[in-house]
Scaffold this motif. Sequence first.
Motif, mmCIF file in Angstrom:
data_model
loop_
_atom_site.group_PDB
_atom_site.id
_atom_site.type_symbol
_atom_site.label_atom_id
_atom_site.label_comp_id
_atom_site.label_asym_id
_atom_site.label_seq_id
_atom_site.Cartn_x
_atom_site.Cartn_y
_atom_site.Cartn_z
ATOM 1 N N LEU A 5 -16.643 19.914 6.188
ATOM 2 C CA LEU A 5 -16.949 18.490 6.290
ATOM 3 C C LEU A 5 -18.066 18.266 7.294
ATOM 4 O O LEU A 5 -17.982 18.714 8.432
ATOM 5 C CB LEU A 5 -15.700 17.721 6.730
ATOM 6 N N ASP A 6 -19.110 17.585 6.874
ATOM 7 C CA ASP A 6 -20.184 17.148 7.777
ATOM 8 C C ASP A 6 -19.803 15.741 8.227
ATOM 9 O O ASP A 6 -20.170 14.741 7.613
ATOM 10 C CB ASP A 6 -21.522 17.155 7.035
ATOM 11 N N ARG A 7 -19.001 15.666 9.277
ATOM 12 C CA ARG A 7 -18.411 14.403 9.719
ATOM 13 C C ARG A 7 -19.443 13.297 9.962
ATOM 14 O O ARG A 7 -19.226 12.163 9.533
ATOM 15 C CB ARG A 7 -17.544 14.620 10.965
ATOM 16 N N PRO A 8 -20.566 13.553 10.632
ATOM 17 C CA PRO A 8 -21.534 12.469 10.849
ATOM 18 C C PRO A 8 -22.088 11.889 9.538
ATOM 19 O O PRO A 8 -22.462 10.722 9.482
ATOM 20 C CB PRO A 8 -22.658 13.120 11.649
ATOM 21 N N ARG A 9 -22.131 12.693 8.500
ATOM 22 C CA ARG A 9 -22.662 12.240 7.210
ATOM 23 C C ARG A 9 -21.642 11.410 6.427
ATOM 24 O O ARG A 9 -22.005 10.539 5.640
ATOM 25 C CB ARG A 9 -23.076 13.453 6.388
ATOM 26 N N CYS A 10 -20.351 11.659 6.650
ATOM 27 C CA CYS A 10 -19.288 10.984 5.906
ATOM 28 C C CYS A 10 -19.293 9.484 6.213
ATOM 29 O O CYS A 10 -19.294 9.073 7.364
ATOM 30 C CB CYS A 10 -17.932 11.585 6.256
ATOM 31 N N GLU A 11 -19.278 8.670 5.143
ATOM 32 C CA GLU A 11 -19.263 7.215 5.283
ATOM 33 C C GLU A 11 -17.921 6.609 4.891
ATOM 34 O O GLU A 11 -17.772 5.387 4.878
ATOM 35 C CB GLU A 11 -20.384 6.598 4.444
ATOM 36 N N GLY A 12 -16.940 7.436 4.576
ATOM 37 C CA GLY A 12 -15.592 6.959 4.290
ATOM 38 C C GLY A 12 -15.432 6.246 2.960
ATOM 39 O O GLY A 12 -14.595 5.355 2.835
ATOM 40 N N HIS A 13 -16.195 6.621 1.943
ATOM 41 C CA HIS A 13 -16.070 5.991 0.627
ATOM 42 C C HIS A 13 -14.712 6.276 -0.022
ATOM 43 O O HIS A 13 -14.208 5.460 -0.774
ATOM 44 C CB HIS A 13 -17.189 6.468 -0.309
ATOM 45 N N LEU A 26 -8.144 9.657 4.006
ATOM 46 C CA LEU A 26 -8.793 8.824 5.015
ATOM 47 C C LEU A 26 -7.712 8.316 5.965
ATOM 48 O O LEU A 26 -6.669 7.831 5.527
ATOM 49 C CB LEU A 26 -9.515 7.639 4.367
ATOM 50 N N ASP A 27 -7.976 8.402 7.268
ATOM 51 C CA ASP A 27 -7.006 7.918 8.246
ATOM 52 C C ASP A 27 -7.159 6.402 8.399
ATOM 53 O O ASP A 27 -7.937 5.751 7.695
ATOM 54 C CB ASP A 27 -7.128 8.669 9.573
ATOM 55 N N ASP A 28 -6.423 5.815 9.333
ATOM 56 C CA ASP A 28 -6.425 4.365 9.534
ATOM 57 C C ASP A 28 -7.778 3.813 9.951
ATOM 58 O O ASP A 28 -8.069 2.636 9.754
ATOM 59 C CB ASP A 28 -5.371 3.968 10.580
ATOM 60 N N GLU A 29 -8.631 4.658 10.535
ATOM 61 C CA GLU A 29 -9.971 4.233 10.948
ATOM 62 C C GLU A 29 -11.023 4.516 9.876
ATOM 63 O O GLU A 29 -12.215 4.306 10.088
ATOM 64 C CB GLU A 29 -10.387 4.926 12.257
ATOM 65 N N GLY A 30 -10.599 5.037 8.740
ATOM 66 C CA GLY A 30 -11.530 5.348 7.658
ATOM 67 C C GLY A 30 -12.231 6.681 7.811
ATOM 68 O O GLY A 30 -13.208 6.961 7.126
ATOM 69 N N GLU A 31 -11.726 7.532 8.708
ATOM 70 C CA GLU A 31 -12.286 8.870 8.916
ATOM 71 C C GLU A 31 -11.587 9.858 7.978
ATOM 72 O O GLU A 31 -10.373 9.829 7.817
ATOM 73 C CB GLU A 31 -12.062 9.328 10.362
ATOM 74 N N LEU A 32 -12.367 10.734 7.389
ATOM 75 C CA LEU A 32 -11.795 11.739 6.503
ATOM 76 C C LEU A 32 -11.090 12.821 7.313
ATOM 77 O O LEU A 32 -11.628 13.330 8.294
ATOM 78 C CB LEU A 32 -12.894 12.377 5.636
ATOM 79 N N VAL A 33 -9.893 13.159 6.880
ATOM 80 C CA VAL A 33 -9.098 14.222 7.491
ATOM 81 C C VAL A 33 -8.832 15.271 6.418
ATOM 82 O O VAL A 33 -8.349 14.942 5.339
ATOM 83 C CB VAL A 33 -7.754 13.669 8.028
ATOM 84 N N LEU A 34 -9.177 16.502 6.715
ATOM 85 C CA LEU A 34 -8.892 17.597 5.791
ATOM 86 C C LEU A 34 -7.474 18.087 6.050
ATOM 87 O O LEU A 34 -7.168 18.574 7.134
ATOM 88 C CB LEU A 34 -9.890 18.736 5.975
ATOM 89 N N ASP A 35 -6.608 17.934 5.058
ATOM 90 C CA ASP A 35 -5.226 18.400 5.191
ATOM 91 C C ASP A 35 -5.136 19.892 4.951
ATOM 92 O O ASP A 35 -4.212 20.543 5.404
ATOM 93 C CB ASP A 35 -4.327 17.667 4.191
ATOM 94 N N GLN A 36 -6.106 20.415 4.229
ATOM 95 C CA GLN A 36 -6.140 21.839 3.904
ATOM 96 C C GLN A 36 -7.605 22.250 3.845
ATOM 97 O O GLN A 36 -8.364 21.721 3.045
ATOM 98 C CB GLN A 36 -5.454 22.047 2.556
ATOM 99 N N GLU A 37 -8.013 23.148 4.693
ATOM 100 C CA GLU A 37 -9.418 23.568 4.722
ATOM 101 C C GLU A 37 -9.680 24.779 3.837
ATOM 102 O O GLU A 37 -10.764 24.914 3.280
ATOM 103 C CB GLU A 37 -9.848 23.853 6.160
ATOM 104 N N THR A 38 -8.722 25.655 3.720
ATOM 105 C CA THR A 38 -8.879 26.847 2.893
ATOM 106 C C THR A 38 -8.174 26.602 1.568
ATOM 107 O O THR A 38 -7.005 26.212 1.551
ATOM 108 C CB THR A 38 -8.289 28.082 3.590
ATOM 109 N N VAL A 39 -8.892 26.804 0.466
ATOM 110 C CA VAL A 39 -8.331 26.530 -0.854
ATOM 111 C C VAL A 39 -8.533 27.727 -1.780
ATOM 112 O O VAL A 39 -9.474 28.491 -1.627
ATOM 113 C CB VAL A 39 -8.962 25.274 -1.491
ATOM 114 N N GLU A 40 -7.626 27.845 -2.733
ATOM 115 C CA GLU A 40 -7.735 28.874 -3.761
ATOM 116 C C GLU A 40 -6.957 28.410 -4.977
ATOM 117 O O GLU A 40 -6.201 27.440 -4.911
ATOM 118 C CB GLU A 40 -7.228 30.224 -3.261
#
Length: 62
Positions: A5-13, A26-40
């Motif tokens: 995640l490039d946090r500064p680029r994220c606009e919370g769409h 998205l959390d209560d402030e509209g910030e993206l939270v990754l619940d899982q970073e590694t995926v397969e």
Amino acid sequence: MQIILDRPRCEGHGLCEEAAPHLMHLDDEGELVLDQETVEGPDADAAKAAVRICPVAALRLA
């Protein structure tokens, strides 16, 4: 595969959250939270969809 995640680029769409709700939210402030970073497996397809749908290219896979 890892979601980056490039946090500064994220606009919370929230489109990524719709594509992969079990991987991120998205959390209560509209910030993206990754619940899982590694995926397969099936999660990798959802992560790819989230990356593709982001209108500001704030997500990428490595």
